[in-house]
Design an enzyme around this catalytic site. Structure first.
Site, PDB file in Angstrom:
ATOM      1  N   VAL A  71      15.735 -52.598  24.064  1.00  0.00           N
ATOM      2  CA  VAL A  71      15.399 -52.081  25.391  1.00  0.00           C
ATOM      3  C   VAL A  71      13.923 -51.708  25.538  1.00  0.00           C
ATOM      4  O   VAL A  71      13.315 -51.992  26.580  1.00  0.00           O
ATOM      5  CB  VAL A  71      16.342 -50.914  25.772  1.00  0.00           C
ATOM      6  CG1 VAL A  71      16.105 -49.663  24.919  1.00  0.00           C
ATOM      7  CG2 VAL A  71      16.233 -50.604  27.241  1.00  0.00           C
ATOM      8  N   VAL A  72      13.324 -51.070  24.539  1.00  0.00           N
ATOM      9  CA  VAL A  72      11.943 -50.605  24.718  1.00  0.00           C
ATOM     10  C   VAL A  72      11.004 -51.803  24.887  1.00  0.00           C
ATOM     11  O   VAL A  72      10.187 -51.849  25.818  1.00  0.00           O
ATOM     12  CB  VAL A  72      11.497 -49.708  23.536  1.00  0.00           C
ATOM     13  CG1 VAL A  72      10.018 -49.364  23.663  1.00  0.00           C
ATOM     14  CG2 VAL A  72      12.341 -48.442  23.482  1.00  0.00           C
ATOM     15  N   TYR A 100      27.612 -56.630  13.281  1.00  0.00           N
ATOM     16  CA  TYR A 100      26.517 -55.754  12.847  1.00  0.00           C
ATOM     17  C   TYR A 100      27.075 -54.410  12.372  1.00  0.00           C
ATOM     18  O   TYR A 100      26.801 -53.978  11.249  1.00  0.00           O
ATOM     19  CB  TYR A 100      25.559 -55.543  14.019  1.00  0.00           C
ATOM     20  CG  TYR A 100      24.336 -54.715  13.695  1.00  0.00           C
ATOM     21  CD1 TYR A 100      23.276 -55.232  12.950  1.00  0.00           C
ATOM     22  CD2 TYR A 100      24.215 -53.401  14.176  1.00  0.00           C
ATOM     23  CE1 TYR A 100      22.148 -54.469  12.676  1.00  0.00           C
ATOM     24  CE2 TYR A 100      23.081 -52.636  13.909  1.00  0.00           C
ATOM     25  CZ  TYR A 100      22.052 -53.179  13.163  1.00  0.00           C
ATOM     26  OH  TYR A 100      20.933 -52.420  12.888  1.00  0.00           O
TER      27      TYR A 100
HETATM   28  P1  NAD Z   1      13.646 -56.760  12.608  1.00  0.00           P
HETATM   29  O1  NAD Z   1      14.563 -57.761  13.184  1.00  0.00           O
HETATM   30  O2  NAD Z   1      12.241 -56.705  13.134  1.00  0.00           O
HETATM   31  O3  NAD Z   1      13.544 -56.904  11.029  1.00  0.00           O
HETATM   32  C1  NAD Z   1      14.553 -57.452  10.225  1.00  0.00           C
HETATM   33  C2  NAD Z   1      13.881 -58.357   9.184  1.00  0.00           C
HETATM   34  O4  NAD Z   1      14.883 -58.886   8.303  1.00  0.00           O
HETATM   35  C3  NAD Z   1      13.155 -59.559   9.807  1.00  0.00           C
HETATM   36  O5  NAD Z   1      11.891 -59.714   9.230  1.00  0.00           O
HETATM   37  C4  NAD Z   1      14.078 -60.736   9.480  1.00  0.00           C
HETATM   38  O6  NAD Z   1      13.397 -61.966   9.435  1.00  0.00           O
HETATM   39  C5  NAD Z   1      14.645 -60.287   8.153  1.00  0.00           C
HETATM   40  N1  NAD Z   1      15.914 -60.922   7.807  1.00  0.00           N
HETATM   41  C6  NAD Z   1      17.006 -61.061   8.597  1.00  0.00           C
HETATM   42  N2  NAD Z   1      17.998 -61.683   7.926  1.00  0.00           N
HETATM   43  C7  NAD Z   1      17.523 -61.938   6.681  1.00  0.00           C
HETATM   44  C8  NAD Z   1      18.061 -62.570   5.530  1.00  0.00           C
HETATM   45  N3  NAD Z   1      19.307 -63.081   5.536  1.00  0.00           N
HETATM   46  N4  NAD Z   1      17.281 -62.663   4.414  1.00  0.00           N
HETATM   47  C9  NAD Z   1      16.021 -62.179   4.395  1.00  0.00           C
HETATM   48  N5  NAD Z   1      15.449 -61.575   5.475  1.00  0.00           N
HETATM   49  C10 NAD Z   1      16.196 -61.447   6.606  1.00  0.00           C
HETATM   50  O7  NAD Z   1      14.356 -55.339  12.801  1.00  0.00           O
HETATM   51  P2  NAD Z   1      13.895 -53.863  12.389  1.00  0.00           P
HETATM   52  O8  NAD Z   1      13.992 -53.030  13.603  1.00  0.00           O
HETATM   53  O9  NAD Z   1      12.634 -53.903  11.651  1.00  0.00           O
HETATM   54  O10 NAD Z   1      15.094 -53.441  11.430  1.00  0.00           O
HETATM   55  C11 NAD Z   1      14.935 -53.362  10.027  1.00  0.00           C
HETATM   56  C12 NAD Z   1      16.207 -52.780   9.409  1.00  0.00           C
HETATM   57  O11 NAD Z   1      16.433 -51.465   9.925  1.00  0.00           O
HETATM   58  C13 NAD Z   1      17.463 -53.592   9.708  1.00  0.00           C
HETATM   59  O12 NAD Z   1      18.296 -53.596   8.564  1.00  0.00           O
HETATM   60  C14 NAD Z   1      18.120 -52.813  10.816  1.00  0.00           C
HETATM   61  O13 NAD Z   1      19.508 -52.988  10.842  1.00  0.00           O
HETATM   62  C15 NAD Z   1      17.724 -51.390  10.477  1.00  0.00           C
HETATM   63  N6  NAD Z   1      17.748 -50.529  11.671  1.00  0.00           N
HETATM   64  C16 NAD Z   1      16.731 -50.595  12.587  1.00  0.00           C
HETATM   65  C17 NAD Z   1      16.796 -49.792  13.725  1.00  0.00           C
HETATM   66  C18 NAD Z   1      15.704 -49.772  14.760  1.00  0.00           C
HETATM   67  O14 NAD Z   1      15.875 -49.099  15.768  1.00  0.00           O
HETATM   68  N7  NAD Z   1      14.577 -50.407  14.583  1.00  0.00           N
HETATM   69  C19 NAD Z   1      17.903 -48.944  13.926  1.00  0.00           C
HETATM   70  C20 NAD Z   1      18.921 -48.945  12.981  1.00  0.00           C
HETATM   71  C21 NAD Z   1      18.823 -49.730  11.853  1.00  0.00           C
HETATM   72  N1  UDP Z   2      19.414 -52.307  27.738  1.00  0.00           N
HETATM   73  C1  UDP Z   2      19.064 -52.495  29.066  1.00  0.00           C
HETATM   74  N2  UDP Z   2      18.224 -53.515  29.385  1.00  0.00           N
HETATM   75  C2  UDP Z   2      17.702 -54.358  28.448  1.00  0.00           C
HETATM   76  C3  UDP Z   2      18.045 -54.157  27.083  1.00  0.00           C
HETATM   77  C4  UDP Z   2      18.917 -53.133  26.769  1.00  0.00           C
HETATM   78  O1  UDP Z   2      19.496 -51.740  29.956  1.00  0.00           O
HETATM   79  O2  UDP Z   2      16.929 -55.259  28.817  1.00  0.00           O
HETATM   80  C5  UDP Z   2      20.298 -51.188  27.379  1.00  0.00           C
HETATM   81  C6  UDP Z   2      21.493 -51.571  26.528  1.00  0.00           C
HETATM   82  O3  UDP Z   2      22.578 -51.956  27.357  1.00  0.00           O
HETATM   83  C7  UDP Z   2      21.765 -50.279  25.785  1.00  0.00           C
HETATM   84  C8  UDP Z   2      20.386 -49.653  25.615  1.00  0.00           C
HETATM   85  O4  UDP Z   2      19.556 -50.285  26.580  1.00  0.00           O
HETATM   86  O5  UDP Z   2      22.550 -49.405  26.570  1.00  0.00           O
HETATM   87  C9  UDP Z   2      19.812 -49.855  24.229  1.00  0.00           C
HETATM   88  O6  UDP Z   2      19.898 -51.224  23.930  1.00  0.00           O
HETATM   89  P1  UDP Z   2      19.230 -51.869  22.641  1.00  0.00           P
HETATM   90  O7  UDP Z   2      19.574 -53.311  22.654  1.00  0.00           O
HETATM   91  O8  UDP Z   2      17.791 -51.494  22.565  1.00  0.00           O
HETATM   92  O9  UDP Z   2      19.902 -51.143  21.386  1.00  0.00           O
HETATM   93  P2  UDP Z   2      21.372 -50.582  21.021  1.00  0.00           P
HETATM   94  O10 UDP Z   2      21.138 -49.129  20.819  1.00  0.00           O
HETATM   95  O11 UDP Z   2      22.320 -50.842  22.144  1.00  0.00           O
HETATM   96  O12 UDP Z   2      21.746 -51.320  19.782  1.00  0.00           O
END
Ligand code: NAD
Ligand code: UDP
Length: 314
Positions: free
Chosen positions: A188-189, A146
């Site tokens: 986690v949330v 990732y």
């Molecule tokens: P999510 O898993 O809910 O959404 C990802 C979406 O991408 C899903 O609908 C999934 O089906 C689709 N997908 C995955 N692989 C695919 C592929 N090969 N082709 C087409 N579709 C595909 O996650 P999210 O939290 O909504 O994240 C969305 C984006 O934001 C991601 O790129 C993620 O890396 C980035 N991001 C999210 C967070 C966060 O905290 N939510 C933090 C950092 C980055």
């Molecule tokens: N975590 C936890 N319990 C859970 C899931 C996650 O204690 O059931 C912790 C995890 O080890 C990390 C933090 O919560 O330290 C955030 O994890 P998450 O998977 O949400 O996202 P990350 O920021 O690690 O990609």
């Protein structure tokens, strides 16, 4: 000027579906592209009757040609549980997805925004993390598919920009939560809320002293839209909420807000789990006039209500 046509890859996911909502509200035509690996049709089912909304099942590792003005490239599983399920596929999604979407942007002269992540900073030894920090990432660990995939996607964005003048935006998203996270998402949330609502044990990995900074989805989407529509900036730009909490604190707040009888239990800390994480949002404040408005407690309430509805429907 004619209406903008906007492509959202990963549009049926958690963030993507909220983005589709906002784009349609702004008057744009939206093409939502997803392979439904972690996203679901139910996240966008309320949009299907809108003639300005199209849903396309497609995998971003394969090229696609669409006439669009803007591309939001969000397709990628974001939860460690899901991105580690098939790590080779995860890195292909980030790298080949970025190549395919950048190729499309180049061909149709669309502006493209890449959803990058705070994970490009790895387990940071600089705190809080400004955009100028190059990060501290393990290239061969279980999170690398990732982290490194997202880092290569940033590289590709910058190279297409320098070499082909593609109009790019890179947003580095810090931990974001809210309604429409999947019940089995694994982050986690959602894990803590689902466990608390079921009065099951809350699984705290390690001693719970590691920190994260949690951003509510509405704040994140506002920052993403401002970045996309701001001229003269490529990013990368951090978007997140600087409010930093230990994971133990998060567990305690969730138990309090849900009134749960759950107990906290400890589970082993996963390999390479970052110790601390907090965005430096000085640039977003200065360039976009953006800052988060929703505190963790405020954002958890609608999130808990959403999961209550989801669990009662099961
Ligand atoms: P999510 O898993 O809910 O959404 C990802 C979406 O991408 C899903 O609908 C999934 O089906 C689709 N997908 C995955 N692989 C695919 C592929 N090969 N082709 C087409 N579709 C595909 O996650 P999210 O939290 O909504 O994240 C969305 C984006 O934001 C991601 O790129 C993620 O890396 C980035 N991001 C999210 C967070 C966060 O905290 N939510 C933090 C950092 C980055
Ligand atoms: N975590 C936890 N319990 C859970 C899931 C996650 O204690 O059931 C912790 C995890 O080890 C990390 C933090 O919560 O330290 C955030 O994890 P998450 O998977 O949400 O996202 P990350 O920021 O690690 O990609």
């Amino acid at each position: 000027m004619s209406r903008k046509r906007i492509l959202v890859t990963g549009g049926a996911g958690f963030l993507g579906s909220h983005l589709c909502d906002r784009l349609l509200q702004s008057g744009a035509d939206v093409i939502c592209l997803d392979n439904f690996f972690t996203g679901s049709k139910s996240n966008v089912s309320h949009l299907l009757s809108d003639p300005r909304f199209e849903l396309v099942r497609h995998d971003v590792v394969h090229p696609i040609l669409l006439e669009v003005d803007q591309i939001f490239n969000l397709a990628c599983p974001a939860s460690p549980v899901h991105y580690q399920y098939n790590p080779v596929k995860t890195i292909k999604t980030s790298v080949m997805g970025a190549i395919n979407m950048l190729g499309l942007a180049k061909r149709v002269r669309a502006r493209i925004l890449q959803a990058s992540t705070s994970e490009v900073y790895g387990d940071p030894n600089l705190h809080p993390q400004p955009e100028s920090y190059w990060g501290h990432v393990n290239p061969i660990g279980i999170r690398s598919c990732y982290d490194e995939g997202k880092r290569v996607a940033e590289t590709l964005m910058m190279d297409y920009h320098r070499q082909n003048k593609v109009d790019i935006r890179i947003i580095r998203i810090f931990n974001t939560y809210g309604p429409r996270m999947a019940v089995n998402d694994g982050r986690v949330v959602s894990n803590f809320i689902v466990q608390a609502l079921r009065n099951q044990d809350i699984t705290l990995y390690g001693d719970g002293s590691q920190t994260r900074s949690f951003c509510f989805v509405s704040d994140l989407i506002e920052g993403m839209l401002r970045l996309m529509n701001c001229d003269g900036i490529t990013g990368p730009l951090n978007i997140g909420n600087p409010g930093e909490f230990t994971i133990r604190e998060l567990a305690e707040i969730v138990i309090e807000l849900t009134g749960s009888r759950s107990q906290i239990v400890h589970r082993p800390l996963p390999q390479d789990d970052p110790v601390q994480r907090q965005p430096d949002i000085t640039q977003a404040r200065a360039v976009l006039g953006w800052e988060p408005k929703v505190s963790l407690r405020e954002g958890l309430k609608p999130t808990i209500e959403y999961f209550e509805r989801e669990l009662s429907a099961q």
